[in-house]
Enzyme design. Structure first.
Site, mmCIF file in Angstrom:
data_model
loop_
_atom_site.group_PDB
_atom_site.id
_atom_site.type_symbol
_atom_site.label_atom_id
_atom_site.label_comp_id
_atom_site.label_asym_id
_atom_site.label_seq_id
_atom_site.Cartn_x
_atom_site.Cartn_y
_atom_site.Cartn_z
ATOM 1 C CG HIS A 127 -0.524 2.866 -3.383
ATOM 2 N ND1 HIS A 127 -1.348 3.086 -2.307
ATOM 3 C CD2 HIS A 127 -1.146 1.951 -4.168
ATOM 4 C CE1 HIS A 127 -2.424 2.326 -2.430
ATOM 5 N NE2 HIS A 127 -2.332 1.630 -3.549
ATOM 6 C CG HIS A 174 -3.927 -1.332 -10.768
ATOM 7 N ND1 HIS A 174 -5.135 -0.838 -10.324
ATOM 8 C CD2 HIS A 174 -3.144 -1.425 -9.675
ATOM 9 C CE1 HIS A 174 -5.064 -0.627 -9.021
ATOM 10 N NE2 HIS A 174 -3.869 -0.980 -8.605
ATOM 11 C CG ASP A 191 -0.412 -2.661 -3.271
ATOM 12 O OD1 ASP A 191 0.444 -3.342 -2.665
ATOM 13 O OD2 ASP A 191 -1.634 -2.852 -3.165
HETATM 14 ZN ZN ZN Z 1 -2.981 -1.062 -6.766
#
Ligand code: ZN
Length: 483
Positions: free
Chosen positions: A445, A357, A302
């Protein structure tokens, strides 16, 4: 011109800002970014004359095109986007600002402000329950009005020797940052106006705001040129070019000229860092893995793409013939289109992780749609393929978000090593390996170097354990006898 320290300018700006705020009418709910829940009910007997005037003013402001002029970040060679995000004890935060090669003082000013915002948001002691900027909390996440820090950016100008950036917090408040390449200096917004003309400028803004029915306070630290050379203060008040030009400083005139008639290149005298080569792997074709016969897992990454982390990750995945799913943030995809294209070309899946986000559950339905549609369009233009999956930031989702996101399908996760929290490669590696079962979706991430560094060991250990790495859509499409 009298020399002024940045502190003196900032204090003049904040004093004038307060002045303007007092001068504006209080009908700020007409501001286009006000949450819909805060709109006042019409007074009995129909809207008042003032409310009608405010509504007309808001409509006029929208029609007047006071949107700031913006620049495509993909056109800036070597641009880096500095991203961070986390979710510390129900305090979700995501910050993002551009690092333009050569504009060191500009990057430093944004880094300082973003760091101060985050420190204030998280509170003084990271080990004690955080207060999210002063909110009191009972400990039950479901009953709290969770606060959120969300700083995203827009590039206003990036040509000649001028860079302008607007940082917004939750699209509600904003500040503009300017870089003067001629002096290698960061300049705050009010430096666009000659110091001797600031009183006249402020008074003209007050008059314009009054005539618009007090459409939101005009903020003097949020000055941006419109495409036709006017100057906008805050989201709703703008002065036209003819009015504002005589008040501009020498730097302000250069910034105005770079907005209306940009030079073909950005020249800050910086050594351009060559953009790292994006690996161009051969098209691997359809993935033949049959997850009804072998153990499958889906690695998901992500918040990217980020450079060089995401390109390093592509090399690791290729070494193990592993497919993954990237839930990209739209504003990062826009800055690194070649990386998104390389991810798709290598057989990975690209999903939508919103434009900037935010917690989608805190947005209006229209804002949710805009966050997702803008990002899907960015993915489609980079890869030629429309995404079918989305992951809500922070996993924050409800029925309204699901409905607004259609036809995108939500993807959550089974394994979360909380890599954003520890930034410890060994710990992240061990947590993923220990928690993974067949059929799982693993959350990582790719904006964190430490997480990308964990991937080779994860791939090697799980591969030895008989696992195959497939995309989320592949995992979902295959009857998973072992999952
Ligand atoms: Zn995120």
């Amino acid at each position: 011109m009298t020399a002024r320290t940045p502190a003196a300018i900032a204090s003049a700006a904040s004093a004038a800002s307060a002045l303007l705020l007092v001068g504006a009418l209080t009908l700020t709910a007409a501001c286009s970014h006000a949450p819909s829940a805060s709109k006042p009910a019409p007074a009995r007997g129909g809207p008042s004359a003032e409310a009608a005037e405010a509504a007309a003013g808001a409509a006029a402001a929208a029609a007047a095109g006071v949107e700031p002029s913006v620049v495509d970040p993909a056109t800036i060679e070597g641009l880096d986007v500095v991203n961070d995000s986390g979710n510390s004890r129900f305090c979700p935060w995501a910050t993002s600002y551009p690092d333009v090669p050569g504009a060191t003082a500009l990057t430093a000013a944004m880094r300082r402000d973003v760091g101060e915002h985050l420190a204030e948001f998280l509170g003084p002691d990271s080990r004690s329950p955080v207060d999210c900027g002063g909110d009191t909390r009972s400990g039950d996440p479901d009953t709290q009005d969770t606060r959120e820090l969300n700083i995203s950016f827009a590039l206003l100008v990036a040509s000649g020797d001028v860079v302008g950036v607007r940082l917004s917090n939750r699209d509600r408040t904003a500040r503009t940052y300017w870089y003067d390449g001629a002096d290698l200096t960061y300049r705050p917004a009010l430096a666009l106006i000659e110091s001797g003309s600031r009183a006249a400028f402020v008074s003209a803004l007050r008059e314009k705001a009054r005539r618009q029915g007090g459409v939101g306070p005009a903020a003097l630290d949020d000055l941006a040129f419109t495409a036709d050379g006017g100057l906008r203060a805050g989201s709703a008040v703008a002065l036209d070019r003819a009015t504002v030009t005589p008040w501009l400083s020498e730097f302000g005139r250069r910034a105005q000229a770079q907005t209306t008639d940009p030079s073909p290149t950005l020249d800050l005298g910086a050594d351009h860092t060559p953009t790292p080569a994006v690996p161009a792997g051969a098209d691997p074709g359809a993935d033949p893995t049959d997850c009804s016969r072998v153990k499958c897992v889906a690695l998901t990454f992500d918040d990217g793409p980020a450079v060089p982390e995401s390109t390093t990750l592509l090399q690791y995945l290729a070494e193990y013939d592993a497919r993954a799913t990237f839930f990209v943030v739209g504003q990062n995809a826009a800055a690194h289109r070649a990386v998104v294209r390389a991810q798709a070309d290598a057989g990975h899946e690209i999903g939508n992780h919103s434009w900037s986000h935010p917690r989608l559950t805190e947005l209006s339905t229209e804002e949710i749609r805009s966050q997702l549609a803008r990002t899907s369009e960015e993915i489609r233009s980079a890869t030629g393929t429309e995404p079918t999956l989305f992951r809500p930031p922070y996993g924050s989702i409800d029925d309204r978000v699901r409905a607004a996101a259609q036809p995108l399908s939500a993807v959550m996760w089974d394994v979360d090593p909380r890599d954003w929290e520890d930034r410890d490669t060994d710990r992240v590696t061990q947590r993923v390996i220990a928690a993974t079962d067949p059929g799982d979706v693993i959350l990582l991430h790719d904006i964190h170097r430490t997480s990308v560094a964990a991937v080779p060991q994860i791939l090697s250990t799980l591969t030895a354990g008989g696992y195959h790495f497939v995309t989320v859509s592949h995992l979902r499409a295959t009857p998973n006898a072992l999952g």
